[in-house]
Motif scaffolding. Structure first.
Motif, short mmCIF file in Angstrom:
data_model
loop_
_atom_site.label_atom_id
_atom_site.label_comp_id
_atom_site.label_asym_id
_atom_site.label_seq_id
_atom_site.Cartn_x
_atom_site.Cartn_y
_atom_site.Cartn_z
N PHE A 91 0.83 -1.21 0.00
CA PHE A 91 0.00 0.00 0.00
C PHE A 91 0.86 1.26 0.00
CE2 PHE A 91 -2.41 3.49 1.76
CZ PHE A 91 -3.65 3.35 1.18
N LYS A 106 -0.71 -4.99 2.87
CA LYS A 106 -2.03 -4.85 3.46
C LYS A 106 -2.40 -5.98 4.40
CE LYS A 106 -5.36 -3.36 0.81
NZ LYS A 106 -6.25 -3.32 -0.39
N GLY A 132 -10.43 -6.64 1.57
CA GLY A 132 -11.00 -5.52 0.85
C GLY A 132 -9.99 -4.39 0.74
N GLN A 133 -10.41 -3.20 1.11
CA GLN A 133 -9.52 -2.04 1.04
C GLN A 133 -8.81 -1.77 2.37
OE1 GLN A 133 -12.17 1.04 -0.33
NE2 GLN A 133 -12.39 0.13 -2.34
N GLY A 198 -15.10 -0.03 2.95
CA GLY A 198 -13.70 0.21 2.62
C GLY A 198 -13.38 1.69 2.72
N GLN A 199 -12.54 2.16 1.78
CA GLN A 199 -12.25 3.59 1.64
C GLN A 199 -11.79 4.24 2.95
OE1 GLN A 199 -15.41 4.16 -2.06
NE2 GLN A 199 -15.53 5.54 -0.32
N ASN A 268 -12.65 9.42 -0.63
CA ASN A 268 -11.57 8.48 -0.35
C ASN A 268 -10.23 9.13 -0.70
OD1 ASN A 268 -10.24 6.15 0.41
ND2 ASN A 268 -10.67 5.05 -1.50
N TYR A 270 -6.62 9.45 -1.15
CA TYR A 270 -5.51 8.50 -1.23
C TYR A 270 -4.16 9.16 -1.48
CZ TYR A 270 -7.46 3.73 -1.06
OH TYR A 270 -7.99 2.53 -0.65
N SER A 339 -8.75 6.42 -10.82
CA SER A 339 -8.56 5.84 -9.48
C SER A 339 -7.20 6.23 -8.91
CB SER A 339 -8.70 4.32 -9.51
OG SER A 339 -9.93 3.94 -10.07
N ARG A 391 0.00 1.81 -7.37
CA ARG A 391 -0.56 2.07 -6.04
C ARG A 391 0.05 3.28 -5.37
NH1 ARG A 391 -4.85 1.29 -2.99
NH2 ARG A 391 -5.06 -0.73 -4.04
N ASP A 406 0.23 -2.44 -7.87
CA ASP A 406 -0.73 -3.18 -7.05
C ASP A 406 -0.37 -4.66 -6.98
OD1 ASP A 406 -2.75 -2.15 -5.51
OD2 ASP A 406 -4.36 -2.82 -6.81
#
Length: 417
Positions: A91, A106, A132-133, A198-199, A268, A270, A339, A391, A406
């Motif tokens: 991540f 993660k 998940g996230q 998530g998020q 979200n 990031y 994204s 990522r 990722d």
């Protein structure tokens, strides 16, 4: 972070356990008296299933967004790509003095890649809620790391009512190249509002003077908390280095969640990085379309989920930003989605032509995107097809640009020729 390399020259300038029950706290959210991180009250709605669509307000007439769209065709890559490592579902990453690199995975592992390329696992990491996230998310070293050895981690923390975002800090000990550990780990901050979704956001950036910690907190796919002043979800927080509400915040005198809040109305977030001029920039994933690059300013409301330049995943429309001009609009936006993941603002000498530009990692866009910044304005400049979901991005001490894919690949970018 060495995302923070952009900040070093500015340092002299202005600019675990299961979730505890919330305790009675001092007005400014400082839980030092109780020895616990401040946790806001648990909303009754937090443990409910995440809603499908943003709440609708039939009184809002849609005014389409016509300026700021930043989608670009791919251009030729000006760099050579060298794969230099492989991780498992990473991540975030952070350089250490001397060229070592911390990488979060993660599932809950923190890895230390030495300058010679060897990798060891750092013990002592808090328990995370993977999947998940969620999981182990961002990593950052303190502005005074050379003396304190402090490492900050963000992660989804398990709790009786579900997971929540947490911020922890420990001291990094590296007695020899084959061993590394986080010691004296403590949880400094918890978002509360435990439940599904998530998020998490979870990015950390330090103020140019090294005195404050900015933390992005996603709204967990629940929409309405981003506009709820009593929830720490969907916000950018400005904290002390100990995770408390920072004096000078817009609502500091009101205490609790409000005292910690710097900006609100986020989905979200990031990417979070300071420019050399001290301005704070943020990248934010929209819903179906509507990804954003925002200039973050104290007390501003960025509109989610009332407005967005994207729509719900179901196809149900959301009014565009111009429909509610009282909300702060993004400087740039992308539809279709890219994204956005991590972000840096480049300050190195290896790519001198890019000094002051923002570099955005793009996941679904499978791209590295360059944005030219000029004060409070932003202009889309170049978009390079990387053929993989990117990522995170970081600036190395020598000015090279390193990317985390990722799929776990770690790449080093240097100029061609």
């Amino acid at each position: 972070m060495i995302r923070r390399l952009a900040l070093v020259a500015l340092l002299a300038s202005p600019a675990c356990s299961a979730q505890p029950q919330a305790q009675s706290q001092p007005a400014n959210g400082d839980a030092a008296a109780s020895g616990q991180a401040f946790v806001p009250p648990q909303p009754a709605s937090a443990s409910k299933p995440v809603p499908k669509n943003a709440p609708q307000d039939a009184s809002i007439k849609n005014v389409p967004a016509t300026a700021g769209k930043a989608n670009l065709p791919a251009t030729a890559q000006p760099f050579t790509i060298q794969k230099i490592g492989q991780f498992e579902e990473p991540f975030g990453m952070e350089f250490l003095p001397g060229g070592g690199l911390l990488v979060t995975e993660k599932a809950g592992a923190l890895k230390l890649r030495h300058a010679d390329g060897s990798v060891v696992t750092v013990s002592g990491v808090p328990k995370v809620e993977p999947g998940g996230q969620g999981g182990l998310l961002d990593v950052a070293i303190a502005p005074d790391f050379a003396d304190s050895k402090y490492v900050y981690l963000t992660y989804s923390e398990p709790g009786e009512k579900g997971s929540a975002l947490a911020l922890a800090r420990g001291t990094l000990a590296t007695p020899n190249p084959a061993r590394a550990a986080l010691q004296n780990v403590s949880v400094l901050w918890r978002s509360g509002s435990n439940g599904p979704g998530g998020q998490f956001g979870a990015r950390v950036a330090f103020s140019p003077d090294g005195q404050y910690l900015f933390l992005s907190s996603g709204e967990r796919q629940r929409f309405s908390p981003a506009q709820d002043p009593e929830q720490l979800l969907g916000k950018i927080l400005r904290l002390t280095l100990d995770g408390k509400a920072a004096p000078g915040n817009p609502m500091y005198a009101e205490g609790g969640v409000r005292a910690m809040t710097w900006s609100t109305g986020h989905r979200n977030p990031y990417g979070l990085a300071f420019a050399p001029d001290g301005r704070l920039w943020e990248t934010e994933m929209g819903p179906r379309g509507g990804d954003e690059l925002n200039l973050i300013e104290a007390g501003k409301n960025y509109g989610w989920p009332v407005v967005s330049n994207g729509d719900n995943y179901s196809g149900q429309p959301i009014p565009d930003h111009p429909s509610k001009p009282e909300f702060e609009a993004p400087k740039l936006w992308w539809n279709p989605s890219i994204s956005p993941g991590g972000m840096i603002i480049y300050t190195g000498d290896l790519f001198p032509q890019y000094k002051g530009s923002a570099f955005l990692a793009a996941l679904s866009g499978q791209a590295l995107i360059r944005v030219e910044l000029n004060g409070a304005t932003a202009r889309p400049a170049e978009q390079w097809d990387m053929g993989a979901r990117i990522r995170d991005v970081i600036q190395a001490p020598d000015g090279a640009i390193w990317l985390l894919q990722d799929d776990g690949a770690l790449d080093r970018l240097t100029p061609k020729g």
